[in-house]
Scaffold this motif. Sequence first.
Motif, PDB file in Angstrom:
ATOM      1  N   LYS A  55       0.766  -1.314  -0.061  1.00 57.35           N
ATOM      2  CA  LYS A  55      -0.003  -0.067  -0.153  1.00 57.35           C
ATOM      3  C   LYS A  55       0.692   1.374   0.126  1.00 57.35           C
ATOM      4  N   VAL A  56       0.555   2.231  -0.780  1.00 57.25           N
ATOM      5  CA  VAL A  56       1.213   3.437  -0.690  1.00 57.25           C
ATOM      6  C   VAL A  56       0.143   4.389  -0.149  1.00 57.25           C
ATOM      7  N   SER A  57       0.808   4.956   0.826  1.00 59.78           N
ATOM      8  CA  SER A  57      -0.018   6.062   1.667  1.00 59.78           C
ATOM      9  C   SER A  57      -0.010   7.536   1.390  1.00 59.78           C
ATOM     10  N   VAL A  58       0.951   7.885   0.574  1.00 51.94           N
ATOM     11  CA  VAL A  58       1.356   9.426   0.444  1.00 51.94           C
ATOM     12  C   VAL A  58       0.905   9.648  -1.098  1.00 51.94           C
ATOM     13  N   GLU A  59       1.101  10.747  -1.444  1.00 51.44           N
ATOM     14  CA  GLU A  59       0.712  11.268  -2.919  1.00 51.44           C
ATOM     15  C   GLU A  59       1.902  12.202  -3.174  1.00 51.44           C
ATOM     16  N   VAL A  60       2.313  12.637  -4.591  1.00 51.49           N
ATOM     17  CA  VAL A  60       3.372  13.191  -4.916  1.00 51.49           C
ATOM     18  C   VAL A  60       3.142  14.891  -4.512  1.00 51.49           C
ATOM     19  N   GLY A  61       4.130  15.234  -4.070  1.00 56.53           N
ATOM     20  CA  GLY A  61       4.288  16.552  -3.747  1.00 56.53           C
ATOM     21  C   GLY A  61       3.947  16.765  -2.074  1.00 56.53           C
ATOM     22  N   ARG A  62       3.535  15.962  -1.575  1.00 52.11           N
ATOM     23  CA  ARG A  62       3.316  15.942  -0.123  1.00 52.11           C
ATOM     24  C   ARG A  62       4.581  15.877   0.662  1.00 52.11           C
ATOM     25  N   SER A  63       4.798  16.813   1.786  1.00 48.14           N
ATOM     26  CA  SER A  63       5.884  16.932   2.539  1.00 48.14           C
ATOM     27  C   SER A  63       5.509  16.049   3.697  1.00 48.14           C
ATOM     28  N   VAL A  64       6.570  15.256   4.140  1.00 47.51           N
ATOM     29  CA  VAL A  64       6.387  14.040   5.232  1.00 47.51           C
ATOM     30  C   VAL A  64       7.403  14.402   6.271  1.00 47.51           C
ATOM     31  N   ARG A  65       6.856  14.237   7.522  1.00 50.23           N
ATOM     32  CA  ARG A  65       7.783  14.442   8.585  1.00 50.23           C
ATOM     33  C   ARG A  65       8.665  13.103   8.978  1.00 50.23           C
ATOM     34  N   GLN A  66       9.838  13.086   9.795  1.00 50.43           N
ATOM     35  CA  GLN A  66      10.382  11.782   9.991  1.00 50.43           C
ATOM     36  C   GLN A  66       9.622  10.949  10.845  1.00 50.43           C
TER      37      GLN A  66
END
Length: 267
Positions: free
Chosen positions: A214-225
């Motif tokens: 499963k991929v839980s993010v989308e392109v362009g999103r900023s994620v935190r550690q």
Amino acid sequence: MRIGAGILLAALLLFGLPAAAFELAGNAVQGGMMIGRTAPGTPVTVDGKPVRVSPDGMFVFGFGRDHGESVILTVGNRVETIDVARRDYEIQRIDGLPPKMVTPPEDVLARIRRENAEIARVRALDTDASHFGQDWIWPSVGTVTGVFGSQRVLNGEPRRPHFGIDIAAPAGSDVVAPTDGVVRMAEADLYFTGGTVMLDHGHGVTSVYSHLSKVSVEVGRSVRQGEKIGEVGSTGRSTGAHLDWRVNWFTERLDPGLLAGPMPETR
């Protein structure tokens, strides 16, 4: 001046530049990454090629699996030779793969070329973030079943070396970002790597997470550690549930294990 190869280079102060010149630390070994700090605005090159310097003076460079014995680092008016330690690599044999995953049929080659071109585009990004300077954590906790640099023999046929770390973990378990970053790829089904996420950590440092269920993010999103980006799976060229984690500095393949340290027992 020549700097010897080693696991950790202590801070190196170079005098004669406008503010106390630079500090350099990291792993001067094949697969290693070096992070430096210098006076803001100081030009930096590695083997004659300019590298990005952040507004606060941070820069980074790395050494691929088969990197040569040294690099020339220039910071302002100072030139240093950095010796790069060589490594011995394991041979890993993987059997039981579908033949089409070892030698792809002609009708999928165009797809593979398109996917590889997109991966190369992401690896070529040179953005101004400096998330690579954080202390890295493991994106998944489990048993390491494949190490960086090992020569792969698939169904008895020699293939390219492995450029990441394989972490066996239960299917569906969380995969998290090892440092802050920006999602540059979020694909559910690439031919070789299946569910795949690529994060941009700045200055040419990117990381890859493959075989996700499963991929839980989308392109362009900023994620935190520590933020979830996907789930462990066995998609693409895989024989069981695991995460294939890779780190790059542009075209240089880096060893994630040198960044994250020992595998933790629990999250």
